[in-house]
Every structure is written in C-alpha cells, then in structure tokens.
Design a protein around this motif. Structure first.
Motif, PDB file in Angstrom:
ATOM      1  N   ALA A 291     -19.678   8.540 111.846  1.00  0.00           N
ATOM      2  CA  ALA A 291     -19.201   7.376 111.091  1.00  0.00           C
ATOM      3  C   ALA A 291     -20.334   6.767 110.260  1.00  0.00           C
ATOM      4  O   ALA A 291     -20.119   6.313 109.139  1.00  0.00           O
ATOM      5  N   ALA A 292     -21.551   6.745 110.814  1.00  0.00           N
ATOM      6  CA  ALA A 292     -22.679   6.118 110.105  1.00  0.00           C
ATOM      7  C   ALA A 292     -23.606   7.143 109.449  1.00  0.00           C
ATOM      8  O   ALA A 292     -24.097   6.913 108.345  1.00  0.00           O
ATOM      9  N   LYS A 293     -23.863   8.257 110.122  1.00  0.00           N
ATOM     10  CA  LYS A 293     -24.857   9.226 109.639  1.00  0.00           C
ATOM     11  C   LYS A 293     -24.330  10.651 109.770  1.00  0.00           C
ATOM     12  O   LYS A 293     -24.717  11.376 110.680  1.00  0.00           O
ATOM     13  N   PRO A 294     -23.441  11.054 108.869  1.00  0.00           N
ATOM     14  CA  PRO A 294     -22.790  12.362 109.038  1.00  0.00           C
ATOM     15  C   PRO A 294     -23.767  13.543 109.082  1.00  0.00           C
ATOM     16  O   PRO A 294     -23.604  14.457 109.869  1.00  0.00           O
ATOM     17  N   GLN A 295     -24.802  13.489 108.249  1.00  0.00           N
ATOM     18  CA  GLN A 295     -25.633  14.686 108.116  1.00  0.00           C
ATOM     19  C   GLN A 295     -26.422  15.005 109.381  1.00  0.00           C
ATOM     20  O   GLN A 295     -26.673  16.165 109.694  1.00  0.00           O
ATOM     21  N   ALA A 296     -26.799  13.953 110.137  1.00  0.00           N
ATOM     22  CA  ALA A 296     -27.596  14.183 111.348  1.00  0.00           C
ATOM     23  C   ALA A 296     -26.839  15.068 112.327  1.00  0.00           C
ATOM     24  O   ALA A 296     -27.411  15.965 112.937  1.00  0.00           O
ATOM     25  N   ASN A 297     -25.541  14.839 112.470  1.00  0.00           N
ATOM     26  CA  ASN A 297     -24.759  15.632 113.422  1.00  0.00           C
ATOM     27  C   ASN A 297     -24.199  16.907 112.793  1.00  0.00           C
ATOM     28  O   ASN A 297     -24.214  17.975 113.409  1.00  0.00           O
ATOM     29  N   LEU A 298     -23.696  16.809 111.565  1.00  0.00           N
ATOM     30  CA  LEU A 298     -22.946  17.929 110.978  1.00  0.00           C
ATOM     31  C   LEU A 298     -23.834  18.916 110.234  1.00  0.00           C
ATOM     32  O   LEU A 298     -23.429  20.054 109.998  1.00  0.00           O
ATOM     33  N   GLY A 299     -25.025  18.465 109.832  1.00  0.00           N
ATOM     34  CA  GLY A 299     -25.922  19.350 109.092  1.00  0.00           C
ATOM     35  C   GLY A 299     -25.679  19.277 107.597  1.00  0.00           C
ATOM     36  O   GLY A 299     -24.675  18.728 107.126  1.00  0.00           O
ATOM     37  N   ARG A 300     -26.606  19.856 106.852  1.00  0.00           N
ATOM     38  CA  ARG A 300     -26.572  19.723 105.389  1.00  0.00           C
ATOM     39  C   ARG A 300     -25.430  20.496 104.755  1.00  0.00           C
ATOM     40  O   ARG A 300     -24.791  20.046 103.827  1.00  0.00           O
ATOM     41  N   LEU A 301     -25.183  21.712 105.276  1.00  0.00           N
ATOM     42  CA  LEU A 301     -24.221  22.584 104.604  1.00  0.00           C
ATOM     43  C   LEU A 301     -22.814  21.992 104.631  1.00  0.00           C
ATOM     44  O   LEU A 301     -22.106  21.987 103.630  1.00  0.00           O
ATOM     45  N   THR A 302     -22.416  21.484 105.807  1.00  0.00           N
ATOM     46  CA  THR A 302     -21.086  20.877 105.925  1.00  0.00           C
ATOM     47  C   THR A 302     -20.975  19.675 104.994  1.00  0.00           C
ATOM     48  O   THR A 302     -19.974  19.509 104.279  1.00  0.00           O
ATOM     49  N   THR A 303     -22.022  18.834 104.972  1.00  0.00           N
ATOM     50  CA  THR A 303     -21.912  17.606 104.174  1.00  0.00           C
ATOM     51  C   THR A 303     -22.102  17.877 102.680  1.00  0.00           C
ATOM     52  O   THR A 303     -21.773  17.042 101.857  1.00  0.00           O
ATOM     53  N   MET A 304     -22.617  19.052 102.333  1.00  0.00           N
ATOM     54  CA  MET A 304     -22.691  19.412 100.904  1.00  0.00           C
ATOM     55  C   MET A 304     -21.353  19.920 100.384  1.00  0.00           C
ATOM     56  O   MET A 304     -20.967  19.653  99.250  1.00  0.00           O
ATOM     57  N   THR A 305     -20.643  20.700 101.210  1.00  0.00           N
ATOM     58  CA  THR A 305     -19.390  21.312 100.758  1.00  0.00           C
ATOM     59  C   THR A 305     -18.239  20.309 100.810  1.00  0.00           C
ATOM     60  O   THR A 305     -17.344  20.331  99.974  1.00  0.00           O
ATOM     61  N   PHE A 306     -18.267  19.453 101.817  1.00  0.00           N
ATOM     62  CA  PHE A 306     -17.190  18.472 101.987  1.00  0.00           C
ATOM     63  C   PHE A 306     -17.741  17.086 101.690  1.00  0.00           C
ATOM     64  O   PHE A 306     -18.864  16.780 102.054  1.00  0.00           O
ATOM     65  N   LYS A 307     -16.939  16.293 100.980  1.00  0.00           N
ATOM     66  CA  LYS A 307     -17.459  15.007 100.526  1.00  0.00           C
ATOM     67  C   LYS A 307     -16.560  13.852 100.945  1.00  0.00           C
ATOM     68  O   LYS A 307     -15.517  14.063 101.543  1.00  0.00           O
ATOM     69  N   GLN A 308     -17.007  12.664 100.580  1.00  0.00           N
ATOM     70  CA  GLN A 308     -16.249  11.431 100.859  1.00  0.00           C
ATOM     71  C   GLN A 308     -15.748  11.390 102.295  1.00  0.00           C
ATOM     72  O   GLN A 308     -14.581  11.100 102.552  1.00  0.00           O
ATOM     73  N   LEU A 309     -16.667  11.711 103.199  1.00  0.00           N
ATOM     74  CA  LEU A 309     -16.297  11.700 104.603  1.00  0.00           C
ATOM     75  C   LEU A 309     -15.959  10.277 105.039  1.00  0.00           C
ATOM     76  O   LEU A 309     -16.709   9.350 104.756  1.00  0.00           O
ATOM     77  N   LYS A 310     -14.810  10.116 105.663  1.00  0.00           N
ATOM     78  CA  LYS A 310     -14.392   8.798 106.128  1.00  0.00           C
ATOM     79  C   LYS A 310     -14.109   8.864 107.605  1.00  0.00           C
ATOM     80  O   LYS A 310     -13.319   9.696 108.062  1.00  0.00           O
ATOM     81  N   MET A 311     -14.781   7.994 108.324  1.00  0.00           N
ATOM     82  CA  MET A 311     -14.520   7.893 109.754  1.00  0.00           C
ATOM     83  C   MET A 311     -14.888   6.487 110.202  1.00  0.00           C
ATOM     84  O   MET A 311     -15.950   5.990 109.856  1.00  0.00           O
ATOM     85  N   LYS A 312     -14.003   5.879 110.949  1.00  0.00           N
ATOM     86  CA  LYS A 312     -14.336   4.597 111.583  1.00  0.00           C
ATOM     87  C   LYS A 312     -14.753   4.915 113.010  1.00  0.00           C
ATOM     88  O   LYS A 312     -14.182   5.825 113.628  1.00  0.00           O
ATOM     89  N   PRO A 313     -15.735   4.147 113.537  1.00  0.00           N
ATOM     90  CA  PRO A 313     -16.187   4.457 114.906  1.00  0.00           C
ATOM     91  C   PRO A 313     -15.033   4.536 115.899  1.00  0.00           C
ATOM     92  O   PRO A 313     -15.064   5.364 116.821  1.00  0.00           O
ATOM     93  N   GLU A 314     -13.992   3.726 115.697  1.00  0.00           N
ATOM     94  CA  GLU A 314     -12.889   3.733 116.675  1.00  0.00           C
ATOM     95  C   GLU A 314     -12.009   4.985 116.565  1.00  0.00           C
ATOM     96  O   GLU A 314     -11.115   5.192 117.372  1.00  0.00           O
ATOM     97  N   GLN A 315     -12.299   5.830 115.557  1.00  0.00           N
ATOM     98  CA  GLN A 315     -11.546   7.098 115.461  1.00  0.00           C
ATOM     99  C   GLN A 315     -12.129   8.204 116.334  1.00  0.00           C
ATOM    100  O   GLN A 315     -11.479   9.231 116.540  1.00  0.00           O
ATOM    101  N   ALA A 316     -13.348   8.018 116.833  1.00  0.00           N
ATOM    102  CA  ALA A 316     -13.915   9.039 117.721  1.00  0.00           C
ATOM    103  C   ALA A 316     -12.966   9.240 118.901  1.00  0.00           C
ATOM    104  O   ALA A 316     -12.349   8.280 119.374  1.00  0.00           O
ATOM    105  N   VAL A 317     -12.844  10.477 119.375  1.00  0.00           N
ATOM    106  CA  VAL A 317     -11.915  10.749 120.470  1.00  0.00           C
ATOM    107  C   VAL A 317     -12.245   9.887 121.684  1.00  0.00           C
ATOM    108  O   VAL A 317     -11.354   9.320 122.323  1.00  0.00           O
ATOM    109  N   SER A 318     -13.552   9.720 121.990  1.00  0.00           N
ATOM    110  CA  SER A 318     -13.917   8.926 123.170  1.00  0.00           C
ATOM    111  C   SER A 318     -13.373   7.500 123.048  1.00  0.00           C
ATOM    112  O   SER A 318     -12.871   6.929 124.020  1.00  0.00           O
TER     113      SER A 318
END
Ligand SMILES: [Zn+2]
Length: 300
Positions: A91-118
């Motif tokens: 939700a706050a820092k996509p690249q740290a978890n997903l890596g550069r390649l995922t965040t380069m190919t896919f954009k405008q990532l939207k996630m609210k913290p309350e959307q995490a499965v936990s």
C-alpha cells in the motif's frame, strides 16, 4: 544458494476433512493496478513485446487488473487461503516487496492497507494465525507477496512450482525473498503416481480426502501452476488462478503474451474446457479479469 525453506512432501489427506463437507468461499480483492492489454492477450508481430511491456501504449490500451486472494472456510478444518494477495506494505511502498520488474510493467497500483488479506480476516473476526493452510496456485509476486504474514500456516503447492521459483528469478515473475522463509511448505507431486484424474483434469489431489477441495494441475503459465476446485454450499467453483487470466483466455484460447510453456498452457486450457463441459453449472473464476471479478458474489 542457501535457503531458509526446507519443503517436504505433502502427506495426503491433509488432516481435518469431514465426509460430505462443503466449504464457503469468499473472494477477496487485495489491490489493483493497470497493465498493458497486450500482456494479457497476446498480439502478433515483431514489436508485440514492446506493447506487452507497455512501451508507447496509449492509456486506452491498458486495463484494470484485480489482484485477488480467496478465503475458504471449511467446516472442520477452519480457515484456508488460496494465494496471499498483496502484502500490507505494498500500500505504501510497492517496489520494496514486489521488485522493480513488476512495478515497471504494471502501473497505478492501488491498495488500501485494509485490503490486505490479514486485515480482511481480522475484520471478519479471524486471526491470521488461525489460518491452517495456504494453497498457492503459484509463486508469482502478486500471489506470494504476503506469505510472510502466515508463519504458522502450512503452505501447499506443487513440487514443480517450488523448483521453478527456486531456479528462476525475477524475469520469470518470482521474488525469492517473498517465499524463502523457514515455514512449513508441503509439496504435491502431480507428476508422480499419487495424482489421480478428476473430471477433465488428468492430475489432481483431493486435499482433505472429503472431496471438498481439490488441487488440479494446470501448468503452462508457470512450470508448476495449480488451480483449485471447491465444493461450496452453492455449487462447484474452479479458482483457475493464472491458468486463465481472462474469460476470453478460455473462451477464445487467446494466450497471454508470456507463458512458461505454450504447449502445457494449451493442454491445461483443454482440461479446463473439458471440466467446464462436464460441469456446466460450475463457476470458473479467472485470475485477473476485472469484468468477471465485478460479477462475483461476496461469498459462495
Ligand atoms: Zn502469475
């Protein structure tokens, strides 16, 4: 390379099954992003790769992509997950978890913290530590992102997928740091003599021995992809995972830009089609189709 994880073969049936059990299925949206259409639906031509990676692609040729996970409630086993969706940190820092390649190919990532499965589990009064099993369709970054949230769960996936994720790196869609934990990983050997057929699927396992949750082998998207067939209170559901990104993957045999193996991908498509023919009332949920996603009920 040294690794923290030491998986072992799954011993079936997994404990807790109950004769004639039916499960409840809750599709969970953990986030969304946009991706190039040409990634999901292969285009012809020499420069198809440029369009698949979104280079010079107009906004109209990008599409909204859901990143799902699924909560399954089994009457005697308890809560089970299919895939983990995005980690809360995305939700706050996509690249740290997903890596550069995922965040380069896919954009405008939207996630609210309350959307995490936990967070969605807690909102339903379920502690993440109560999740007994996590069934992984495969270990791509958008599915394995939140594995670290379930240190007490048993993870079940195919042996071929574990091998692929361990050998192949980020260019194939994997990030070792997401799954390289000393957790309880149990591997299903779909290539071995223990796998049996189920409906259209040549190789399957009845995970709890009660027919409520079956893992069916659908490689091609990755070397060891599996899908999950559930007997729910309102009928049968196939959680196809990325064996089919879109409904049109199945309806038109329209392959995505990238597969690990086109031949295996097509074979898995044929098996899913045969399953659909034999089970016309079954709901088939594709991996990343927003139109199909919006039509889903809150639970089954
Ligand atoms: Zn994938």
């Amino acid at each position: 390379m040294a690794t923290a994880a030491e998986p072992s073969p799954a011993e079936l049936p997994l404990p807790g099954g109950r004769a004639d059990a039916r499960v409840k299925l809750h599709p969970l949206l953990t986030g969304q992003m946009i991706g190039p259409k040409a990634w999901f639906l292969r285009e012809p031509g020499r420069f198809a790769w440029r369009r698949a990676f979104g280079l010079g692609v107009k906004r109209d040729d990008w599409m909204d992509v859901p990143v799902p996970a699924f909560l399954v409630e089994h009457p005697s086993v308890g809560p089970i997950l299919i895939d983990t969706g995005f980690h809360p940190s995305v939700a706050a820092k996509p690249q740290a978890n997903l890596g550069r390649l995922t965040t380069m190919t896919f954009k405008q990532l939207k996630m609210k913290p309350e959307q995490a499965v936990s967070a969605q589990l807690r909102a339903r009064g379920i502690e993440p530590a109560a999740v007994k099993f996590v069934l992984m369709t495969h270990l791509h970054t958008d599915h394995a992102s939140a594995i670290s949230e379930y240190p007490q769960s048993t993870f079940v996936l195919s042996a071929a997928e574990w091998a692929a994720a361990s050998d192949q790196g980020e260019f194939h869609g994997y990030r070792r740091r997401q799954f390289d934990h000393g957790f309880d990983y149990r591997l299903l050997d779909f290539e071995g003599p223990g796998a049996g057929s189920f409906s259209g699927f040549a190789r399957s396992f009845d995970l709890f021995g009660d027919g409520s949750i079956r893992a069916v082998y659908t490689p091609g998207h990755t070397r060891g992809h599996m899908s999950i067939v559930l007997r729910t209170e309102s009928g049968e559901v196939l959680v196809a995972g990325d064996a089919i990104y879109m409904r049109s993957t199945l309806a038109d045999s329209h392959l995505p830009y990238r597969t690990e193996d086109d031949h295996l991908f097509r074979r898995s498509l044929r098996e899913i089609r045969q399953y659909a023919t034999e089970t016309p009332d079954a709901l088939i949920i594709p991996g990343h189709d927003f139109e199909a996603w919006r039509e889903l009920d809150a639970s089954y």
